[in-house]
Design a protein around this motif. Structure first.
Motif, PDB file in Angstrom:
ATOM      1  N   PHE A  14     -30.135  -4.907 137.160  1.00  0.00           N
ATOM      2  CA  PHE A  14     -30.463  -6.213 137.722  1.00  0.00           C
ATOM      3  C   PHE A  14     -29.298  -7.191 137.587  1.00  0.00           C
ATOM      4  O   PHE A  14     -29.087  -8.026 138.470  1.00  0.00           O
ATOM      5  N   ASP A  15     -28.512  -7.062 136.517  1.00  0.00           N
ATOM      6  CA  ASP A  15     -27.281  -7.855 136.404  1.00  0.00           C
ATOM      7  C   ASP A  15     -26.319  -7.485 137.530  1.00  0.00           C
ATOM      8  O   ASP A  15     -25.680  -8.347 138.132  1.00  0.00           O
ATOM      9  N   PHE A  16     -26.220  -6.170 137.805  1.00  0.00           N
ATOM     10  CA  PHE A  16     -25.362  -5.713 138.895  1.00  0.00           C
ATOM     11  C   PHE A  16     -25.803  -6.322 140.226  1.00  0.00           C
ATOM     12  O   PHE A  16     -24.982  -6.868 140.970  1.00  0.00           O
ATOM     13  N   ILE A  17     -27.084  -6.231 140.538  1.00  0.00           N
ATOM     14  CA  ILE A  17     -27.577  -6.767 141.814  1.00  0.00           C
ATOM     15  C   ILE A  17     -27.284  -8.264 141.915  1.00  0.00           C
ATOM     16  O   ILE A  17     -26.791  -8.743 142.938  1.00  0.00           O
ATOM     17  N   ASN A  18     -27.567  -8.990 140.858  1.00  0.00           N
ATOM     18  CA  ASN A  18     -27.358 -10.441 140.883  1.00  0.00           C
ATOM     19  C   ASN A  18     -25.895 -10.838 140.987  1.00  0.00           C
ATOM     20  O   ASN A  18     -25.575 -11.875 141.557  1.00  0.00           O
ATOM     21  N   SER A  19     -25.000 -10.030 140.470  1.00  0.00           N
ATOM     22  CA  SER A  19     -23.576 -10.379 140.524  1.00  0.00           C
ATOM     23  C   SER A  19     -22.866  -9.785 141.743  1.00  0.00           C
ATOM     24  O   SER A  19     -21.894 -10.346 142.228  1.00  0.00           O
ATOM     25  N   TYR A  20     -23.335  -8.659 142.267  1.00  0.00           N
ATOM     26  CA  TYR A  20     -22.630  -7.951 143.333  1.00  0.00           C
ATOM     27  C   TYR A  20     -23.168  -8.257 144.724  1.00  0.00           C
ATOM     28  O   TYR A  20     -22.408  -8.379 145.676  1.00  0.00           O
ATOM     29  N   VAL A  21     -24.481  -8.353 144.854  1.00  0.00           N
ATOM     30  CA  VAL A  21     -25.108  -8.532 146.164  1.00  0.00           C
ATOM     31  C   VAL A  21     -25.114 -10.014 146.508  1.00  0.00           C
ATOM     32  O   VAL A  21     -25.696 -10.818 145.797  1.00  0.00           O
ATOM     33  N   ASP A  22     -24.460 -10.372 147.620  1.00  0.00           N
ATOM     34  CA  ASP A  22     -24.287 -11.787 147.944  1.00  0.00           C
ATOM     35  C   ASP A  22     -25.249 -12.320 148.997  1.00  0.00           C
ATOM     36  O   ASP A  22     -25.332 -13.519 149.212  1.00  0.00           O
ATOM     37  N   LYS A  23     -26.008 -11.456 149.653  1.00  0.00           N
ATOM     38  CA  LYS A  23     -26.956 -11.908 150.675  1.00  0.00           C
ATOM     39  C   LYS A  23     -28.381 -11.772 150.142  1.00  0.00           C
ATOM     40  O   LYS A  23     -28.749 -10.739 149.586  1.00  0.00           O
TER      41      LYS A  23
END
Length: 145
Positions: A14-23
């Motif tokens: 979830f940290d990855f999604i919040n930091s990597y996914v911008d849309k």
């Protein structure tokens, strides 16, 4: 022999999604994929390499002697599109793709822009077919759920 680049890490999914996914829509689709694939597979999501969210794992050995571990199912919310690692080359999987929706096929993955472009019930069947294939053809301590 070369070391495998894609190995399981301790990075929080979830940290990855919040930091990597911008849309925002891609974040929502990523969270939905996690929910769906976790439910269908029975596995919790784990990071594999820097950008792949994987579910379960299996051990493979190629004829060349190269071997390693890989997620049973997975996806990556890449910038341009999702890479879905949910496909095993079987007659059933090939037949399912006919009604899957809007996608492109890569060598080892399926590319989609968003979840609304595909039939989720067929995604489920593809995932389950892939789990069955890997369970039958590879050393898989966590398969057979």
């Amino acid at each position: 022999m070369a070391k495998n680049k894609t190995t399981q890490t301790e990075v929080d999914v979830f940290d990855f999604i919040n930091s990597y996914v911008d849309k925002e829509q891609k974040k929502l689709d990523s969270l939905k994929l996690i929910e769906l694939i976790s439910n269908w597979s029975g596995f919790e999501p784990k990071m594999w390499g820097p950008t792949i969210i994987g579910f379960g794992s299996y051990h493979y050995v190629y004829a060349s002697g190269h071997e390693g571990n890989a997620p049973i199912l997975g996806f990556s919310p890449r910038k341009a599109q999702f890479s879905l690692y949910i496909y095993s080359k079987t007659e059933k999987s090939d037949a399912l793709l006919k009604d899957f929706g809007k996608f492109k096929m890569g060598k080892a993955c399926i590319y989609i822009k968003k979840l609304d472009d595909i039939d989720i019930s067929i995604l489920e069947q593809l995932c389950k077919e892939s789990i069955a294939y890997i369970d039958e053809h590879h050393e898989c301590g966590a398969c057979g759920k």
